[in-house]
Motif scaffolding. Structure first.
Motif, PDB file in Angstrom:
ATOM      1  N   GLU A   1       0.861  -1.180   0.000  1.00 20.20           N
ATOM      2  CA  GLU A   1       0.000   0.000   0.000  1.00 20.20           C
ATOM      3  C   GLU A   1       0.893   1.224   0.000  1.00 20.20           C
ATOM      4  OE1 GLU A   1      -2.461  -0.345   3.427  1.00 20.20           O
ATOM      5  OE2 GLU A   1      -3.586  -2.090   2.683  1.00 20.20           O
ATOM      6  N   VAL A   2       0.716   2.078  -0.997  1.00 23.72           N
ATOM      7  CA  VAL A   2       1.544   3.276  -1.138  1.00 23.72           C
ATOM      8  C   VAL A   2       0.738   4.486  -0.705  1.00 23.72           C
ATOM      9  CG1 VAL A   2       2.848   4.720  -2.747  1.00 23.72           C
ATOM     10  CG2 VAL A   2       2.858   2.227  -3.015  1.00 23.72           C
ATOM     11  N   GLU A   3       1.318   5.266   0.160  1.00 20.47           N
ATOM     12  CA  GLU A   3       0.620   6.439   0.695  1.00 20.47           C
ATOM     13  C   GLU A   3       0.239   7.385  -0.436  1.00 20.47           C
ATOM     14  OE1 GLU A   3       2.439   9.827   3.235  1.00 20.47           O
ATOM     15  OE2 GLU A   3       1.752   8.317   4.676  1.00 20.47           O
ATOM     16  N   GLY A   4      -1.054   7.704  -0.492  1.00 20.09           N
ATOM     17  CA  GLY A   4      -1.531   8.630  -1.505  1.00 20.09           C
ATOM     18  C   GLY A   4      -1.890   7.991  -2.829  1.00 20.09           C
ATOM     19  N   VAL A   5      -1.738   6.662  -2.935  1.00 17.69           N
ATOM     20  CA  VAL A   5      -2.050   5.968  -4.191  1.00 17.69           C
ATOM     21  C   VAL A   5      -3.099   4.905  -3.905  1.00 17.69           C
ATOM     22  CG1 VAL A   5      -1.142   4.561  -6.076  1.00 17.69           C
ATOM     23  CG2 VAL A   5       0.282   6.361  -5.060  1.00 17.69           C
ATOM     24  N   PRO A   6      -4.217   4.907  -4.614  1.00 17.64           N
ATOM     25  CA  PRO A   6      -5.249   3.877  -4.375  1.00 17.64           C
ATOM     26  C   PRO A   6      -4.681   2.493  -4.693  1.00 17.64           C
ATOM     27  CG  PRO A   6      -6.101   5.687  -5.720  1.00 17.64           C
ATOM     28  CD  PRO A   6      -4.625   5.878  -5.634  1.00 17.64           C
ATOM     29  N   SER A   7      -4.968   1.545  -3.833  1.00 25.07           N
ATOM     30  CA  SER A   7      -4.484   0.188  -4.076  1.00 25.07           C
ATOM     31  C   SER A   7      -5.354  -0.466  -5.131  1.00 25.07           C
ATOM     32  CB  SER A   7      -4.527  -0.635  -2.781  1.00 25.07           C
ATOM     33  OG  SER A   7      -5.847  -0.713  -2.301  1.00 25.07           O
TER      34      SER A   7
ATOM     35  N   PRO B   1      11.652   9.046  -5.148  1.00 19.72           N
ATOM     36  CA  PRO B   1      10.977   8.096  -4.248  1.00 19.72           C
ATOM     37  C   PRO B   1      11.567   8.055  -2.844  1.00 19.72           C
ATOM     38  CG  PRO B   1      12.351   6.939  -5.816  1.00 19.72           C
ATOM     39  CD  PRO B   1      12.425   8.383  -6.197  1.00 19.72           C
ATOM     40  N   VAL B   2      12.811   8.518  -2.673  1.00 19.65           N
ATOM     41  CA  VAL B   2      13.448   8.475  -1.357  1.00 19.65           C
ATOM     42  C   VAL B   2      12.667   9.361  -0.390  1.00 19.65           C
ATOM     43  CG1 VAL B   2      15.540   8.960  -0.035  1.00 19.65           C
ATOM     44  CG2 VAL B   2      15.717   7.994  -2.343  1.00 19.65           C
ATOM     45  N   GLY B   3      12.279   8.783   0.737  1.00 17.38           N
ATOM     46  CA  GLY B   3      11.500   9.511   1.735  1.00 17.38           C
ATOM     47  C   GLY B   3      10.007   9.268   1.612  1.00 17.38           C
ATOM     48  N   GLN B   4       9.571   8.614   0.534  1.00 16.77           N
ATOM     49  CA  GLN B   4       8.147   8.319   0.379  1.00 16.77           C
ATOM     50  C   GLN B   4       7.743   7.182   1.322  1.00 16.77           C
ATOM     51  OE1 GLN B   4       6.201  10.139  -1.456  1.00 16.77           O
ATOM     52  NE2 GLN B   4       7.798  11.332  -2.512  1.00 16.77           N
ATOM     53  N   ARG B   5       6.458   7.118   1.645  1.00 14.96           N
ATOM     54  CA  ARG B   5       5.979   6.132   2.614  1.00 14.96           C
ATOM     55  C   ARG B   5       5.154   5.044   1.913  1.00 14.96           C
ATOM     56  NH1 ARG B   5       6.688   7.543   7.807  1.00 14.96           N
ATOM     57  NH2 ARG B   5       7.321   9.711   8.236  1.00 14.96           N
ATOM     58  N   LEU B   6       5.300   3.817   2.426  1.00 19.09           N
ATOM     59  CA  LEU B   6       4.505   2.699   1.921  1.00 19.09           C
ATOM     60  C   LEU B   6       4.325   1.683   3.044  1.00 19.09           C
ATOM     61  CD1 LEU B   6       6.659   0.150   1.492  1.00 19.09           C
ATOM     62  CD2 LEU B   6       7.278   1.435  -0.524  1.00 19.09           C
ATOM     63  N   THR B   7       3.430   0.759   2.809  1.00 15.66           N
ATOM     64  CA  THR B   7       3.193  -0.332   3.757  1.00 15.66           C
ATOM     65  C   THR B   7       3.341  -1.645   3.007  1.00 15.66           C
ATOM     66  OG1 THR B   7       1.651   0.988   5.075  1.00 15.66           O
ATOM     67  CG2 THR B   7       1.564  -1.415   5.344  1.00 15.66           C
ATOM     68  N   VAL B   8       4.189  -2.512   3.534  1.00 20.31           N
ATOM     69  CA  VAL B   8       4.357  -3.850   2.968  1.00 20.31           C
ATOM     70  C   VAL B   8       4.014  -4.850   4.071  1.00 20.31           C
ATOM     71  CG1 VAL B   8       6.810  -4.011   3.567  1.00 20.31           C
ATOM     72  CG2 VAL B   8       5.925  -5.330   1.634  1.00 20.31           C
ATOM     73  N   PHE B   9       3.603  -6.029   3.682  1.00 22.26           N
ATOM     74  CA  PHE B   9       3.123  -7.006   4.670  1.00 22.26           C
ATOM     75  C   PHE B   9       4.096  -8.178   4.758  1.00 22.26           C
ATOM     76  CE2 PHE B   9      -0.392  -4.538   3.211  1.00 22.26           C
ATOM     77  CZ  PHE B   9      -1.160  -4.321   4.348  1.00 22.26           C
ATOM     78  N   LYS B  10       4.433  -8.553   5.989  1.00 21.57           N
ATOM     79  CA  LYS B  10       5.397  -9.622   6.227  1.00 21.57           C
ATOM     80  C   LYS B  10       4.945 -10.921   5.554  1.00 21.57           C
ATOM     81  CE  LYS B  10       7.002  -7.745  10.665  1.00 21.57           C
ATOM     82  NZ  LYS B  10       7.211  -8.014  12.122  1.00 21.57           N
ATOM     83  N   SER B  11       5.882 -11.598   4.938  1.00 12.74           N
ATOM     84  CA  SER B  11       5.519 -12.778   4.136  1.00 12.74           C
ATOM     85  C   SER B  11       6.389 -13.983   4.415  1.00 12.74           C
ATOM     86  CB  SER B  11       5.584 -12.417   2.646  1.00 12.74           C
ATOM     87  OG  SER B  11       4.638 -11.438   2.315  1.00 12.74           O
ATOM     88  N   ALA B  12       6.931 -14.082   5.619  1.00 11.70           N
ATOM     89  CA  ALA B  12       7.691 -15.283   5.983  1.00 11.70           C
ATOM     90  C   ALA B  12       6.703 -16.371   6.353  1.00 11.70           C
ATOM     91  CB  ALA B  12       8.647 -14.993   7.136  1.00 11.70           C
ATOM     92  N   GLN B  13       6.435 -17.294   5.423  1.00 14.92           N
ATOM     93  CA  GLN B  13       5.398 -18.295   5.655  1.00 14.92           C
ATOM     94  C   GLN B  13       5.742 -19.174   6.846  1.00 14.92           C
ATOM     95  OE1 GLN B  13       5.447 -21.633   2.772  1.00 14.92           O
ATOM     96  NE2 GLN B  13       6.700 -20.283   1.527  1.00 14.92           N
TER      97      GLN B  13
END
Length: 812
Positions: free
Chosen positions: A510-516, A573-585
């Motif tokens: 999920e990128v801040e300011g960008v619709p998923s 892009p440096v300094g931009q915010r995003l959300t990634v989800f942990k994926s260690a199964q």
């Protein structure tokens, strides 16, 4: 007939060059087409006995954009409960299984299957039995079924392996069966274990968001077609998307494919291409045989005329010529059979790492018999046709002497055959040239990293002792330190997946300011602070990870250029915010969000193959969620030839139970450059085989040209002698004969160029950054063919200039 056969063999023995040319030419064509058709039938056309294409499907989730993903175990359970159109629906979970062996720990890939698996894909075990309902019962003894390859490699093909106890990941299992060689689904499964064996110990099975290392397969009920089954599953998927929007979201449909499509991959078009190439070789061989037969008929026209004049009837001539042709046809068929047997063995030997269903490849006896019969009929027809014309030409042949039978019709027919040979050879050469240029382009692609002198080691720790993330993390660090101390090792790094190894794991973003949207998945890469330096991956903006990021993972992540251009075009892009989800199964924190700030941008890396598209990636510190297994990469000195062995010893010194051998997947210490070469193995094999077919096609075309010009010179001895006696110079004679040959070559190239432009469009899917009408390939093929044709023409033309006028005239 016996008398005619004896006479035929004596006659052919007096013309060994002609006889050998017919047998070799036709035998080569028969052997080539029989081999390729046998491989095509065994690999592509022969249905899987346990998975008929109209009944057994592999089902995957699909979103509105047409993207596919594998289903999770909870999704499978909902699918099975939500439809009754299947006789059975089965789930396979792929997971590493460490087997204790005499040579040490061996890493295998287990297919942990649900109870319906061997009902959906039924096939009797070669030894013992398959898994039954009792094996899935609570408290049942642990049972395992071996694949044929593991049985051969790890048990030496010993039938006594059934009933033996083996230790897999610190748990004892009893081998209850061995599957036959053709049972290869899933393609990565080394053994089959009831899924109940890991339900309590593998948290990944409870994670609805896990969409990797699994397969869902179903057998449709009688009378239910694939479309109906797909609609039923899609209805359930749409319901799940409403109930679980975070995990399913836009994945509201199901796509279904025949199980065979996964086993065969993209080999189908390539095998069909090779079949066409083999057919071209056979056609060129037939044209050459026709040319040789017409040439021999021309040379024997006076002999046939004398036989008729002495009272021999057409039936006797037909019987004699048929006997000669029968001997040649049988010899060519026998040679083609032995050549096909040899070629089939070579294909099985050199294609065992890349061809699917390799153990099922057998020589198709029916097709070989058909090809041999075709050879016999062809040679008989081409042999007896001149006899049908002889009685009408008999008196004319005697009156004309040595020039009998050299009419314009035969010259035009033979010239047409040569033009056909040249055209077919040019088409094949152009196709081979396109594939060679494509392969060269592919080898020049920048993968984004430096693979030279880079070694990789997959680290699969024993699960029982390293299930705790803290202990696993300590092990990874100890292994990295031990390898870094090996002489000749420049730097060492850790990552969850080595590029070009085939391993990957995706995550939502999920990128801040960008619709998923449905395309918001990225590759989830875990690395340490030395990874980019060790792998030779450039930092194009911002910074890399430092020790602080690794020891105290916080909000810093790195992204690749592809992701940066997609979400922040024209911006830094440096300094931009995003959300990634942990994926260690398998970890409890699977799916938890990591809200981060982009600290740097790295160069794009082609993780799957040089021709694969670059995909968006997010790199996180490997300590942020400890992966259940890890990979180590080490850059070594170019002169350090023993580094791999020393690295192996260093890893085993940390823990001797780390498996450094395996059955199928990459194991032990290996070169990353070798992975790069293996990603192009299919292309190399197809290109090599097409070139192998193009070479005899070129040779046969040259022999055809040579044969036509040589016989023209032989039939025109008297004419050439008269011309030279009347003052014609040797240069003029050479120019005239060369002109005849070059005209045939030019017409063949013109026809072949048009055919190549049309035919090479079929290669479009096999080409990389090369147009099917690439002028360099077509002109290069034409130049090669012209040069070979010129040589083939020059030899008999040069012989024409050596004719002694008085000797040629005295012979008349």
């Amino acid at each position: 007939m016996i008398r005619d056969l004896r006479l035929a063999m004596r006659t052919l023995a007096r013309s060994p060059g002609y006889s050998l040319a017919i047998v070799l030419t036709l035998g080569l064509g028969i052997g080539a087409i029989a081999t390729v058709v046998s491989v095509l039938r065994s690999v592509l056309l022969q249905p899987l006995p346990y998975a008929p294409a109209d009944r057994v499907i592999m089902a995957v989730e699909r979103d509105s954009a047409g993207n596919n993903r594998l289903g999770s175990y909870p999704t499978f359970q909902d699918w099975r409960a939500g439809t009754n159109l299947f006789e059975g629906l089965a789930f396979v979970r792929g997971a590493g299984a460490v087997m204790k062996a005499q040579e040490g720990a061996v890493r295998l890939v287990g297919g942990f299957v649900s109870d319906d698996f061997f009902r959906v894909l039924p096939e009797p075990a070669m030894l013992g039995r398959t898994l039954g309902p009792a094996d899935f019962a609570q408290g049942a003894p642990s049972a395992v079924v071996l694949s044929y390859h593991v049985w051969q490699r790890r048990f030496g093909g010993d039938p006594a392996a059934v009933g033996r106890s083996v230790v897999l990941s610190d748990r004892s299992y009893t081998v209850v069966g061995v599957m036959p060689p053709n049972y290869v689904y899933p393609t990565w499964a080394d053994l089959f274990v009831p899924i109940t064996a890991i339900l309590a110990t593998d948290p990944a099975l409870a994670q609805r968001g896990l969409h990797t290392d699994s397969r869902i397969v179903g057998r449709l009920r009688a009378g239910v077609d694939t479309a109906a089954g797909r609609r039923a599953l899609s209805s359930v998927a749409a319901h799940l998307a409403d109930v679980y929007p975070a995990e399913s979201g836009d994945w509201r449909a199901v796509a279904a494919y025949p199980v065979a499509s996964e086993i065969l991959g993209d080999i189908g078009p390539q095998l069909r291409l090779l079949t066409v190439a083999a057919l071209f070789v056979l056609l060129i061989a037939c044209a050459n045989v026709a040319n040789l037969s017409l040439a021999r008929a021309t040379a024997r026209s006076r002999e046939m005329a004398i036989r008729v004049a002495l009272g021999s009837g057409r039936t006797a001539l037909l019987r004699l010529l048929a006997a000669e042709s029968l001997v040649l046809g049988i010899a060519a068929g026998a040679l083609g059979l032995f050549l096909a047997m040899w070629l089939t063995r070579q294909v099985k030997e050199f294609g065992k790492e890349v061809l699917p269903r390799i153990d099922e490849i057998t020589l198709d006896a029916r097709f070989v018999a058909l090809a041999a019969a075709f050879a016999i009929v062809l040679v008989v027809i081409l042999g007896v046709v001149p006899a049908l014309l002889t009685s009408r030409e008999a008196l004319g042949g005697l009156r004309e002497g040595g020039g009998a039978g050299t009419g314009r019709v035969r010259h035009r027919l033979r010239g047409g055959l040569v033009i056909t040979e040249v055209a077919l050879a040019l088409t094949m050469l152009a196709g081979a040239g396109l594939l060679v240029r494509s392969l060269l382009r592919l080898q020049q692609v920048n993968t984004g990293m430096d693979v030279d002198h880079l070694l990789a080691v997959p680290i699969t720790p024993p699960a029982a002792r390293y299930d705790d993330p803290a202990r696993a993390l300590a092990l990874y660090r100890s292994v990295a330190e031990a390898v870094a101390a090996v002489p000749g090792v420049r730097s060492v790094a850790l990552t969850n997946h080595v590029p070009l190894s085939g391993g990957s794991m995706s995550s939502r973003i999920e990128v801040e300011g960008v619709p998923s949207d449905s395309n918001s998945e990225v590759l989830f890469r875990e690395v340490d602070d030395a990874y980019f330096r060790t792998a030779g991956i450039a930092i194009v903006a911002g910074r890399s990870f430092d020790r602080q990021d690794i020891d105290h993972p916080g909000s810093a992540v790195l992204v690749n250029e592809n992701l940066a251009k997609r979400y922040w075009p024209g911006r830094n892009p440096v300094g931009q915010r995003l959300t990634v989800f942990k994926s260690a199964q398998g970890r409890p924190d699977f799916g938890q969000p990591v809200r981060a700030v982009v600290a740097g941008v790295v160069a794009d890396v082609r993780h799957y193959s040089p021709e694969a598209d670059v995909v968006p990636e997010v790199y996180v510190p490997y300590t942020i969620t400890v992966w259940p297994w890890m990979s180590l990469i080490a850059r070594v000195e170019p002169s350090s030839s023993a580094a791999a062995l020393q690295i192996r010893r260093a890893v085993l010194a940390v823990d001797p139970d780390i498996p450094l051998e395996g059955a199928e997947f990459r194991s032990g210490v290996y070169e990353v450059s070798e992975s790069l070469r293996e990603t192009m193995s299919y292309r190399r094999i197809v290109t090599g085989l097409l070139m192998a077919f193009a070479a005899p096609a070129l040779l046969l075309a040259a022999l055809g040209i040579y044969g036509v010009i040589a016989y023209l010179v032989a039939q025109r001895d008297r004419e050439i002698a008269i011309r030279m006696a009347l003052g014609a110079g040797r240069t003029a004679i050479l120019r005239q004969v060369l002109g005849q040959g070059l005209r045939l070559i030019a017409m063949g190239i013109a026809v072949g160029a048009a055919g190549a432009i049309a035919a090479t469009r079929l290669l479009r899917a096999q080409l990389y950054e090369v147009s099917p009408t690439d002028p360099i390939s077509i002109l290069g093929a034409a130049a090669v063919l012209a040069a070979v044709g010129l040589v083939a023409t020059y030899v008999p033309a040069r012989r024409a200039t050596t004719v002694e006028p008085m000797r040629a005239l005295r012979s008349e």
